[in-house]
Design a protein around this motif. Structure first.
Motif, mmCIF file in Angstrom:
data_model
loop_
_atom_site.group_PDB
_atom_site.id
_atom_site.type_symbol
_atom_site.label_atom_id
_atom_site.label_comp_id
_atom_site.label_asym_id
_atom_site.label_seq_id
_atom_site.Cartn_x
_atom_site.Cartn_y
_atom_site.Cartn_z
ATOM 1 N N LEU A 140 0.734 -1.269 -0.070
ATOM 2 C CA LEU A 140 0.004 0.072 0.152
ATOM 3 C C LEU A 140 0.699 1.379 0.111
ATOM 4 N N ASN A 141 2.005 1.278 0.716
ATOM 5 C CA ASN A 141 2.824 2.317 0.860
ATOM 6 C C ASN A 141 4.256 1.916 1.188
ATOM 7 N N SER A 142 5.116 2.414 0.761
ATOM 8 C CA SER A 142 6.570 2.023 1.057
ATOM 9 C C SER A 142 7.386 3.156 1.219
ATOM 10 N N SER A 143 8.431 3.275 2.209
ATOM 11 C CA SER A 143 9.433 4.287 2.310
ATOM 12 C C SER A 143 10.903 3.821 2.525
ATOM 13 N N ARG A 144 11.663 3.599 1.844
ATOM 14 C CA ARG A 144 12.961 3.172 2.134
ATOM 15 C C ARG A 144 13.716 4.170 3.074
ATOM 16 N N ASP A 145 13.480 5.558 3.061
ATOM 17 C CA ASP A 145 13.996 6.390 3.925
ATOM 18 C C ASP A 145 13.523 6.380 5.315
ATOM 19 N N ASP A 146 12.461 6.033 5.359
ATOM 20 C CA ASP A 146 12.056 5.948 6.801
ATOM 21 C C ASP A 146 11.663 4.275 7.381
ATOM 22 N N PHE A 147 12.255 3.490 6.227
ATOM 23 C CA PHE A 147 12.161 1.771 6.932
ATOM 24 C C PHE A 147 10.800 1.577 7.201
ATOM 25 N N THR A 148 9.741 1.862 6.443
ATOM 26 C CA THR A 148 8.338 1.439 6.590
ATOM 27 C C THR A 148 7.763 0.915 5.557
ATOM 28 N N ILE A 149 6.985 -0.267 5.476
ATOM 29 C CA ILE A 149 6.186 -0.697 4.424
ATOM 30 C C ILE A 149 4.950 -1.045 5.014
ATOM 31 N N PHE A 171 1.113 -2.795 4.051
ATOM 32 C CA PHE A 171 0.674 -3.729 2.742
ATOM 33 C C PHE A 171 -0.595 -4.383 3.285
ATOM 34 N N ASN A 172 -1.441 -4.936 2.145
ATOM 35 C CA ASN A 172 -2.720 -5.471 2.878
ATOM 36 C C ASN A 172 -2.611 -7.130 2.477
ATOM 37 N N THR A 173 -3.038 -8.024 3.398
ATOM 38 C CA THR A 173 -2.843 -9.277 3.237
ATOM 39 C C THR A 173 -3.834 -9.904 2.285
ATOM 40 N N GLY A 174 -4.867 -9.338 1.952
ATOM 41 C CA GLY A 174 -5.859 -9.913 0.866
ATOM 42 C C GLY A 174 -6.958 -10.744 1.975
ATOM 43 N N ARG A 175 -7.901 -11.060 1.237
ATOM 44 C CA ARG A 175 -9.140 -11.691 1.833
ATOM 45 C C ARG A 175 -8.875 -13.134 2.440
ATOM 46 N N SER A 176 -9.261 -13.613 3.230
ATOM 47 C CA SER A 176 -8.998 -14.836 4.037
ATOM 48 C C SER A 176 -10.212 -15.473 4.735
ATOM 49 N N MET A 177 -10.346 -16.677 5.117
ATOM 50 C CA MET A 177 -11.379 -17.017 5.877
ATOM 51 C C MET A 177 -11.757 -16.467 7.073
ATOM 52 N N SER A 178 -10.820 -15.391 7.534
ATOM 53 C CA SER A 178 -11.143 -14.894 8.792
ATOM 54 C C SER A 178 -11.387 -13.400 8.708
ATOM 55 N N SER A 179 -11.111 -12.749 7.367
ATOM 56 C CA SER A 179 -11.458 -11.436 7.204
ATOM 57 C C SER A 179 -11.757 -11.029 5.993
ATOM 58 N N TRP A 180 -12.852 -10.580 5.257
ATOM 59 C CA TRP A 180 -13.375 -10.072 4.219
ATOM 60 C C TRP A 180 -12.195 -9.260 3.336
ATOM 61 N N ASN A 181 -11.711 -8.315 3.782
ATOM 62 C CA ASN A 181 -10.767 -7.445 3.136
ATOM 63 C C ASN A 181 -9.246 -7.435 3.623
ATOM 64 N N GLY A 182 -9.302 -8.610 4.594
ATOM 65 C CA GLY A 182 -7.851 -8.715 4.830
ATOM 66 C C GLY A 182 -7.435 -7.908 6.020
ATOM 67 N N GLN A 183 -5.868 -7.706 6.180
ATOM 68 C CA GLN A 183 -5.374 -7.049 7.195
ATOM 69 C C GLN A 183 -4.583 -6.014 6.618
ATOM 70 N N ASP A 184 -4.902 -4.646 6.923
ATOM 71 C CA ASP A 184 -3.633 -3.614 6.628
ATOM 72 C C ASP A 184 -2.824 -3.663 7.745
ATOM 73 N N LEU A 185 -1.428 -4.110 7.354
ATOM 74 C CA LEU A 185 -0.310 -4.132 8.453
ATOM 75 C C LEU A 185 0.852 -3.199 7.999
ATOM 76 N N THR A 186 1.508 -2.640 8.821
ATOM 77 C CA THR A 186 2.742 -1.874 8.520
ATOM 78 C C THR A 186 3.811 -2.464 9.483
ATOM 79 N N VAL A 187 4.787 -2.487 8.696
ATOM 80 C CA VAL A 187 6.408 -2.854 9.170
ATOM 81 C C VAL A 187 7.050 -1.707 9.409
ATOM 82 N N SER A 188 7.711 -1.377 10.617
ATOM 83 C CA SER A 188 8.616 -0.447 10.693
ATOM 84 C C SER A 188 9.803 -0.898 11.479
ATOM 85 N N LEU A 189 10.992 -0.431 10.819
ATOM 86 C CA LEU A 189 12.377 -0.795 11.175
ATOM 87 C C LEU A 189 12.888 0.302 12.098
#
Length: 162
Positions: free
Chosen positions: A32-41, A43-61
């Motif tokens: 969904l968004n990424s910044s190499r300068d800020d070390f963040t990405i 993303f959306n995991t997509g539809r699953s058996m547990s969630s209709w629209n998936g999870q919106d997750l953010t990884v920060s380093l």
């Protein structure tokens, strides 16, 4: 409410960032968004058996000496479809925690296979070039007539012996 998860890795943030990108790509997630300068990405995991629209997750380093601390968190993706009546889902039954834990485990598995990426500090001080890259530069200078054959050979020998 679930908390963010974190894990520390023995590597610089640039290399861990590449591992994160590879895990996202290998998992088929949508960036969904990424910044190499800020070390963040994000993303959306997509539809699953547990969630209709998936999870919106953010990884920060976060650099921590010779280590990199990875923090992952997020929430259910918002939105709805004709199938869900246009509303958003209220619960995902712990899916975010499961996905976050698996994501951190995948980084740990894949990190040893990721070539070390030079840190920004190394690049700023000019330490990022490999010997092969330096020899290519010398070859270009020789071909341009800036260096003689003997100067090229002397410089190449010096690089290979350092």
């Amino acid at each position: 409410m679930a908390k963010n998860m974190n894990k520390s890795f023995k590597s610089n943030p640039e290399t861990v960032y590449e591992a994160v990108r590879k895990v996202i790509a290998d998992s088929g997630y949508t960036v969904l968004n990424s910044s190499r300068d800020d070390f963040t990405i994000s993303f959306n995991t997509g539809r699953s058996m547990s969630s209709w629209n998936g999870q919106d997750l953010t990884v920060s380093l976060f650099p921590d000496g010779d280590d990199t601390n990875v923090v992952i968190g997020g929430r259910l993706a918002k939105g709805g479809t004709a199938l869900t009546g246009g509303g958003s889902q209220l619960f995902a039954w712990g899916e975010k925690d499961k996905l976050s834990k698996a994501f951190l485990e995948n980084i740990e598995k894949i990190l040893p296979s990721i070539p070390t990426v030079s840190s920004s500090a190394d690049q700023a001080t000019g330490q990022s070039g490999s010997v092969a890259e330096e020899i290519k530069k010398l070859l270009t200078l020789r071909e341009a007539g800036v260096l003689s054959d003997s100067e090229f050979e002397a410089a190449k020998t010096k690089l290979l012996n350092d």
